[in-house]
Design a protein around this motif. Structure first.
Motif, short mmCIF file in Angstrom:
data_model
loop_
_atom_site.label_atom_id
_atom_site.label_comp_id
_atom_site.label_asym_id
_atom_site.label_seq_id
_atom_site.Cartn_x
_atom_site.Cartn_y
_atom_site.Cartn_z
N LEU A 77 82.51 21.96 50.69
CA LEU A 77 82.17 20.90 49.73
C LEU A 77 80.73 21.01 49.27
CD1 LEU A 77 84.01 17.88 51.40
CD2 LEU A 77 84.66 19.05 49.30
N VAL A 78 79.94 21.88 49.88
CA VAL A 78 78.56 22.07 49.43
C VAL A 78 78.52 22.54 47.98
CG1 VAL A 78 78.31 24.50 50.12
CG2 VAL A 78 76.31 22.97 50.16
N ASP A 79 79.61 23.16 47.51
CA ASP A 79 79.68 23.61 46.11
C ASP A 79 79.57 22.44 45.14
OD1 ASP A 79 79.96 26.18 47.03
OD2 ASP A 79 82.14 26.22 46.83
N LEU A 80 80.12 21.27 45.53
CA LEU A 80 80.02 20.09 44.68
C LEU A 80 78.58 19.61 44.58
CD1 LEU A 80 83.12 17.92 45.69
CD2 LEU A 80 82.76 19.17 43.56
N LEU A 81 77.82 19.74 45.69
CA LEU A 81 76.42 19.33 45.66
C LEU A 81 75.62 20.23 44.75
CD1 LEU A 81 75.76 18.63 49.45
CD2 LEU A 81 76.02 16.95 47.62
N ALA A 82 75.98 21.50 44.70
CA ALA A 82 75.24 22.46 43.87
C ALA A 82 75.42 22.16 42.38
CB ALA A 82 75.70 23.87 44.17
N GLN A 116 87.18 13.83 46.44
CA GLN A 116 86.88 12.55 45.80
C GLN A 116 85.83 11.78 46.59
OE1 GLN A 116 90.30 10.01 45.18
NE2 GLN A 116 89.07 8.36 44.31
N LYS A 117 85.91 11.87 47.93
CA LYS A 117 84.88 11.21 48.75
C LYS A 117 83.49 11.78 48.45
CE LYS A 117 87.77 10.11 52.79
NZ LYS A 117 87.97 10.34 54.23
N MET A 118 83.41 13.11 48.34
CA MET A 118 82.11 13.72 48.05
C MET A 118 81.62 13.32 46.67
SD MET A 118 79.56 15.46 49.06
CE MET A 118 79.93 16.51 50.47
N GLU A 119 82.51 13.23 45.71
CA GLU A 119 82.11 12.79 44.37
C GLU A 119 81.54 11.37 44.40
OE1 GLU A 119 85.77 13.37 42.31
OE2 GLU A 119 85.36 15.48 41.82
#
Length: 270
Positions: free
Chosen positions: A263-268, A239-242
Motif C-alpha cells: 500500500l506504500v504505492d498509494l502514498l507515493a 479504501q482504508k488507505m485512501e
C-alpha cells in the motif's frame, strides 16, 4: 466482456470450466479444483465446488446488526436462473445444486448489505435543557452548546468566540455546506455513541468528512480505531488507505503498512 483472469491455478478451460463474474472482472475456475476464496467489496467468501452442488461460505466477521444477501445468477448459455441467500454471521454456509458437467457455466455474483441503524435522537424539539438551535437546510436541531464545544473546535469558537451568533443564542444559527441527514448522523454519534449509535461501513466515510470539517478530533479518532481494529467493518485495505491519506490518519497509515507493505504505492501518488 473483460479478458478472464485466473482466480485459482488451472490449466484447463475445457468442458467443465466455470466463469465467475465478480464486479465486472472475470475468472476461470475449474470445478476439479475444489475450493477458492474471493472478495466482494470488502467481504470475503469461499466457494467449494462439489459433484452436484456449490457451497458458498461467508468468511468475514459481521456485526449483529448486519445481514448480507448473496445474489448468484447461473447461466449455461441456454438457460439462466438467479437465487438469493441471506447470511448473518461468519462461517455460515448455503448449498446450491450444481449443473451437471459438460457445460460452460457463468456465475455472476453480487451482494446487498443490510444494516439496521439506531433510530436516533429527536433533535427537532428542545430536550434536557438544550440552549441553542442550529439550522441545516430546512431542518432545525436543538443542541447543548457545552457538549458541542467539548467535542468540536469549530463549535467552541462559534459559541464562545467574538461572533454575533455567540452573543444571542436565542436566535437560530444556520450552518451551510452540508446536508441535514449527514449532520443528524454526526449529532447522533456525538450524543449516543456507543450506547445507541454505531459506526458502520455505511456511515464511516461521512463521519470522517464531517469530523474533519468541524474539527471533531474525538469522532475522527473513533472512526480511525474502527477502521484499524473492528473486523466487522469490512472496508478494503485500499479504501482504508485512501481515507487515511485524505483525512491525515497517521496511526491508520502505519497500521496498514505493517499489514500490507504494497500500500506504500498509494502514498507515493499523494
Amino acid at each position: 466482456m473483460c479478458q478472464p483472469e485466473m482466480l485459482i491455478d488451472t490449466s484447463s478451460t475445457s468442458d467443465s470450466t466455470t466463469i465467475i463474474d465478480l464486479e465486472n472482472r472475470y475468472y476461470y475456475v475449474n470445478p476439479r479444483h475444489v475450493n477458492t476464496e474471493f472478495d466482494i467489496d470488502g467481504f470475503k467468501w469461499r466457494i467449494i465446488f462439489e459433484k452436484q452442488q456449490i457451497v458458498f461460505t461467508l468468511l468475514s466477521e459481521v456485526s449483529e446488526f448486519t445481514s448480507i444477501d448473496l445474489i448468484i445468477t447461473c447461466t449455461d448459455f441456454i438457460s439462466s436462473s438467479t437465487f438469493t441467500s441471506q447470511f448473518a454471521r461468519s462461517g455460515e454456509s448455503v448449498v446450491h445444486q450444481w449443473l451437471p458437467g459438460g457445460h460452460h457455466v457463468q456465475l455472476e455474483i453480487d451482494q446487498t448489505i443490510h444494516e439496521s441503524q439506531f433510530d436516533g435522537i429527536d433533535f427537532s424539539r428542545p430536550f434536557e435543557q438544550t440552549n441553542a438551535v442550529l439550522q441545516v437546510e430546512d431542518e432545525e436541531f436543538h443542541v447543548h452548546t457545552f457538549l458541542l464545544s467539548m467535542v468540536s473546535q469549530f463549535f467552541r469558537v462559534l459559541f464562545n468566540g467574538p461572533f454575533s451568533e455567540s452573543s444571542d443564542l436565542t436566535k437560530t444559527i444556520e450552518l451551510k455546506g452540508i446536508s441535514s441527514c449527514s449532520f443528524r448522523n454526526l449529532l447522533n454519534c456525538i450524543y449516543a455513541y456507543p450506547t445507541g449509535f454505531r459506526i458502520t461501513r455505511a456511515n464511516i466515510t461521512e463521519l470522517l468528512e464531517l469530523s474533519h470539517y468541524y474539527d471533531c478530533q474525538r469522532i475522527t479518532m473513533l472512526c480511525e480505531n474502527n477502521l484499524m481494529y473492528d473486523l466487522r467493518c469490512n472496508v478494503r485495505s485500499k479504501q482504508k488507505m485512501e481515507l487515511a491519506i485524505r483525512y491525515d490518519l497517521e496511526s491508520l497509515k502505519n497500521h496498514l503498512l505493517l499489514q500490507e507493505p504494497r500500500l506504500v504505492d498509494l502514498l507515493a501518488l499523494n
